[in-house]
Design an enzyme around this catalytic site. Structure first.
Site, PDB file in Angstrom:
ATOM      1  N   HIS A 156     -63.360 -42.699 -11.122  1.00 43.79           N
ATOM      2  CA  HIS A 156     -63.462 -41.274 -10.869  1.00 43.79           C
ATOM      3  C   HIS A 156     -62.994 -40.273 -11.729  1.00 43.79           C
ATOM      4  CE1 HIS A 156     -64.603 -43.144  -6.798  1.00 43.79           C
ATOM      5  NE2 HIS A 156     -63.470 -43.703  -6.722  1.00 43.79           N
ATOM      6  N   SER A 277     -68.017 -24.184 -36.132  1.00 46.67           N
ATOM      7  CA  SER A 277     -68.747 -22.916 -35.195  1.00 46.67           C
ATOM      8  C   SER A 277     -68.866 -21.931 -36.111  1.00 46.67           C
ATOM      9  CB  SER A 277     -67.600 -22.730 -34.244  1.00 46.67           C
ATOM     10  OG  SER A 277     -67.920 -21.158 -33.525  1.00 46.67           O
ATOM     11  N   LYS A 283     -62.933 -24.509 -34.747  1.00 44.98           N
ATOM     12  CA  LYS A 283     -63.650 -25.574 -33.954  1.00 44.98           C
ATOM     13  C   LYS A 283     -64.316 -26.979 -34.850  1.00 44.98           C
ATOM     14  CE  LYS A 283     -64.900 -25.369 -30.360  1.00 44.98           C
ATOM     15  NZ  LYS A 283     -66.042 -24.866 -29.899  1.00 44.98           N
ATOM     16  N   GLU A 290     -73.150 -35.290 -28.687  1.00 45.97           N
ATOM     17  CA  GLU A 290     -73.822 -34.359 -27.905  1.00 45.97           C
ATOM     18  C   GLU A 290     -75.399 -34.706 -27.843  1.00 45.97           C
ATOM     19  OE1 GLU A 290     -70.408 -31.102 -27.494  1.00 45.97           O
ATOM     20  OE2 GLU A 290     -72.134 -30.471 -28.608  1.00 45.97           O
TER      21      GLU A 290
END
Length: 471
Positions: A156, A277, A283, A290
């Site tokens: 979970h 970024s 970043k 992704e």
């Protein structure tokens, strides 16, 4: 433009219809397979006395020249010629004369395109099998390199029990091993020769399909001509295999994305596999993971599209089946890219062992081991569960961890606790004691690593047979 099938027609095809029905924009990638199939077919026609041997030699020589032209970039594919088959046949006739028209004796574009697609998928399956083994190897190498590293295991997405990081990585290895097994099934159903089925009913010529199968390294032939030209099960199976594989890569991606976040900080991806970024200088984004996660959806979509295309088709061939290729080709490209980039990314990532260990030293993931301790002292598990649950609640109220409790505090909850309780709930002990088959103990993970190596050895033997069958 005059069509090779135009004798029946009194009018030229509408330009929009030509563009709509043409497949050359995507099936041109099967030119090697189309030429290889045609060469095998020409040899068979000569062997069976259907054409003269000199005619077969002229056809084969012309096809080999066309292959060289295409690979040299000296071949213009024409939309008006519809597909890869017509483009090559037209050029062949231009090059060697009317004898080129004899190549299409005893075959149809229906069994020809089926052959090309079988050959193409079979070739790509061998390459995907190689890339799968490469990714498996990356997981095994990384697991071996980080042997002994402890991390929190989750259910979970909540910390559950301490496990070895290698154990976690090997879970993905065994998922990929199942994918390899599924690929073997796809390969078996792809390794079927459809040529000789004609348009749907076979041919009146005395052909030798078994000879063609030998020429093209097929181990099996279709037994039914209707089935041969209309079967796309192997494509559906490939898309299903690819969907499950991409689902596994997407699950890996999700964990990679979580692990390299500041909140987890379990790993750091190499700079070569990240982007930055345009506005935030600090970043470092896990774009590869992704994108793989995102591309999974398009692969799922191709499977559903093909299922929908095939679901209502009567036998035998229907133009709907031209829709089998774009999604197939895109899935092949997506899977190959994803496997390649992932193997490189897994090998290059840095594992933050200290961070992962510090996390499991400061949580309650040793609570199950505390309950097991009481069970081994004779307390029924349900009672032990309640004792430990109360102990955890006490710790939360006192801002402590289980390892912080004194023996006197332990005994408040059960007289069965002795001095050895602190050793029993040490993180390293919790890991070592999970020695059931397939568990996370050091010895079990060592055995799993050896099993993984043996599995890859068997897979490599399978890949070797696929490689020998390639044209």
């Amino acid at each position: 433009m005059s069509k090779l099938w135009g004798g029946r027609f009194a009018k030229n095809t509408d330009v929009m219809v030509e563009e709509f029905t043409s497949s050359i924009a995507f099936d041109s990638r099967m030119y090697r397979e189309d030429i290889a199939g045609s060469i095998a077919h020409a040899r068979m026609l000569a062997k069976c006395g259907i054409i003269e041997s000199g005619e077969a030699e002229a056809i084969i020589g012309g096809l080999q020249e066309i292959l060289a032209d295409i690979e040299a970039g000296d071949f213009s594919f024409e939309i008006g010629l519809e597909d890869i088959h017509m483009n090559i046949e037209k050029r062949l006739t231009e090059r060697i004369g009317p004898v080129g028209g004899k190549l299409h004796t005893a075959r149809s574009r229906n069994d020809q395109v089926a052959l090309d697609t079988h050959l193409y998928v079979r070739k790509e399956l061998a390459e995907i099998a190689r890339l799968l083994i490469e990714l498996e190897q990356a997981f095994v190498e990384t697991a071996q390199k980080n042997a002994g590293v402890i991390m929190p295991g989750y259910t979970h997405l909540q910390r559950a029990q301490p496990i070895l990081f290698s154990h976690h990585l090997l879970a993905y290895f065994f998922m990929l091993a199942r994918d390899f097994s599924r690929l073997q099934g796809v390969y078996e159903r792809t390794d079927l020769l459809p040529l000789g089925a004609g348009a749907l009913a076979g041919t009146t010529f005395p052909i030798d399909r078994h000879y063609v199968a030998e020429q093209l390294n097929f181990s099996q032939l279709y037994h039914n001509s209707l089935d041969a030209v209309s079967d796309r099960d192997y494509i559906l199976e490939f898309l299903s295999f690819a969907s499950i594989l991409m689902m596994h890569l997407s699950r890996i991606s999700e964990e990679i994305i979580l692990w390299c976040s500041s909140e987890f900080a379990f790993i750091e991806l190499d700079d070569a596999h990240c982007t930055g970024s345009s506005i935030m200088p600090q970043k470092k984004n896990p774009d590869v993971a992704e994108l793989v996660r995102g591309k999974t959806g398009r692969v799922f979509g191709h499977l559903m599209a093909m299922l929908t295309v095939a679901k209502g088709l009567p036998l035998a061939y229907n133009k709907d089946l031209q829709e089998d290729k774009e999604g197939l080709f895109d899935t092949i490209d997506t899977v190959k890219f994803s496997l390649t980039v992932y193997a490189s990314m897994i090998r290059a990532m840095r594992v933050n062992a200290e961070r992962m260990l510090s996390v499991v030293r400061n949580d309650f993931s040793n609570a199950t081991d505390m309950a097991d301790y009481l069970v081994k002292k004779g307390l029924p598990f349900r009672q032990a569960h309640e004792v430990v649950g109360k102990s955890v609640r006490y710790c939360i109220e006192q801002d402590k961890w289980l390892m912080d409790l004194s023996l006197a505090e332990f005994k408040q909850f059960s007289p069965l606790f002795e001095d050895d309780i602190l050793e029993a709930i040490q993180v390293e002990t919790c890991v070592a004691n999970r020695n059931s088959f397939g568990g996370t103990s050091y010895s079990q993970v060592g055995q799993a690593l050896e099993t993984a190596r043996q599995t890859m050895g068997k897979q490599q033997a399978v890949l070797d047979t696929y490689t020998k069958s390639k044209l």
